[in-house]
Design a protein around this motif. Structure first.
Motif, PDB file in Angstrom:
ATOM      1  N   ASP A   1       1.086  -1.104  -0.068  1.00 13.05           N
ATOM      2  CA  ASP A   1       0.100   0.250  -0.135  1.00 13.05           C
ATOM      3  C   ASP A   1       1.135   1.000  -0.012  1.00 13.05           C
ATOM      4  O   ASP A   1       1.983   1.961   1.328  1.00 13.05           O
ATOM      5  N   PHE A   2       0.631   2.147  -0.971  1.00 16.40           N
ATOM      6  CA  PHE A   2       1.142   3.435  -0.981  1.00 16.40           C
ATOM      7  C   PHE A   2       0.618   3.924  -0.205  1.00 16.40           C
ATOM      8  O   PHE A   2      -0.972   4.408   0.061  1.00 16.40           O
ATOM      9  N   SER A   3       1.789   5.196   0.884  1.00 17.59           N
ATOM     10  CA  SER A   3       0.613   6.000   1.645  1.00 17.59           C
ATOM     11  C   SER A   3       1.431   7.422   1.603  1.00 17.59           C
ATOM     12  O   SER A   3       2.481   7.873   0.998  1.00 17.59           O
ATOM     13  N   MET A   4       1.561   8.024   2.525  1.00 20.76           N
ATOM     14  CA  MET A   4       1.842   9.126   2.525  1.00 20.76           C
ATOM     15  C   MET A   4       2.939   9.446   3.351  1.00 20.76           C
ATOM     16  O   MET A   4       3.754  10.124   3.000  1.00 20.76           O
ATOM     17  N   ALA A   5       2.928   8.061   3.766  1.00 22.93           N
ATOM     18  CA  ALA A   5       4.894   8.128   4.451  1.00 22.93           C
ATOM     19  C   ALA A   5       5.711   7.912   3.041  1.00 22.93           C
ATOM     20  O   ALA A   5       6.961   8.831   2.942  1.00 22.93           O
ATOM     21  N   ASP A   6       5.244   7.451   2.310  1.00 24.68           N
ATOM     22  CA  ASP A   6       5.997   7.132   1.143  1.00 24.68           C
ATOM     23  C   ASP A   6       6.488   8.294   0.247  1.00 24.68           C
ATOM     24  O   ASP A   6       7.164   8.963  -0.017  1.00 24.68           O
ATOM     25  N   ILE A   7       5.188   9.294  -0.233  1.00 25.37           N
ATOM     26  CA  ILE A   7       5.173  11.027  -0.779  1.00 25.37           C
ATOM     27  C   ILE A   7       6.627  11.606   0.520  1.00 25.37           C
ATOM     28  O   ILE A   7       6.700  12.460  -0.506  1.00 25.37           O
TER      29      ILE A   7
END
Length: 120
Positions: free
Chosen positions: A82-88
């Motif tokens: 799952d891509f998330s705000m932490a990645d961004i």
């Protein structure tokens, strides 16, 4: 980032489970508090002692983030699949570390293999 999550449709940037939502928010704040300031200190420090301190603090911040990531076997992103705000939150800074810091301050991304795999 939360505005983007709330205002636009598409894949959610925050998980639905409260514990995972809190984890993503915590590590997004970690990027802001324990990675970005040390990036700036390392890039703009004039003396070697200040650069060494900043390099150590940045390395610790990255190591902590990397340790909090899901194992690569669960997926490429912070939470696995799952891509998330932490990645961004980290992506633009990691890209700058691998370009500007590498060129001007000899930053070595090989010390963060999970982050390297994540960015690819």
């Amino acid at each position: 980032l939360e505005y983007i999550h709330d205002a636009f449709s598409g894949a959610p940037l925050l998980p639905t489970m409260p514990l995972l939502r809190a984890k993503v928010r915590l590590w997004t704040k970690h990027v802001d508090a324990d990675i970005v300031p040390h990036f700036h200190r390392l890039l703009f420090a004039n003396d070697s002692e200040a650069r060494d301190e900043a390099r150590l603090a940045l390395s610790q911040g990255l190591a902590d983030f990397q340790a909090a990531m899901a194992p690569e076997s669960e997926g490429p992103f912070f939470l696995g699949d799952d891509f998330s705000m932490a990645d961004i939150a980290l992506a633009p800074w990691w890209q700058r570390m691998c370009t500007a810091l590498r060129a001007y301050r000899k930053f070595d991304p090989s010390g963060c293999p999970r982050l390297q795999a994540w960015f690819e």
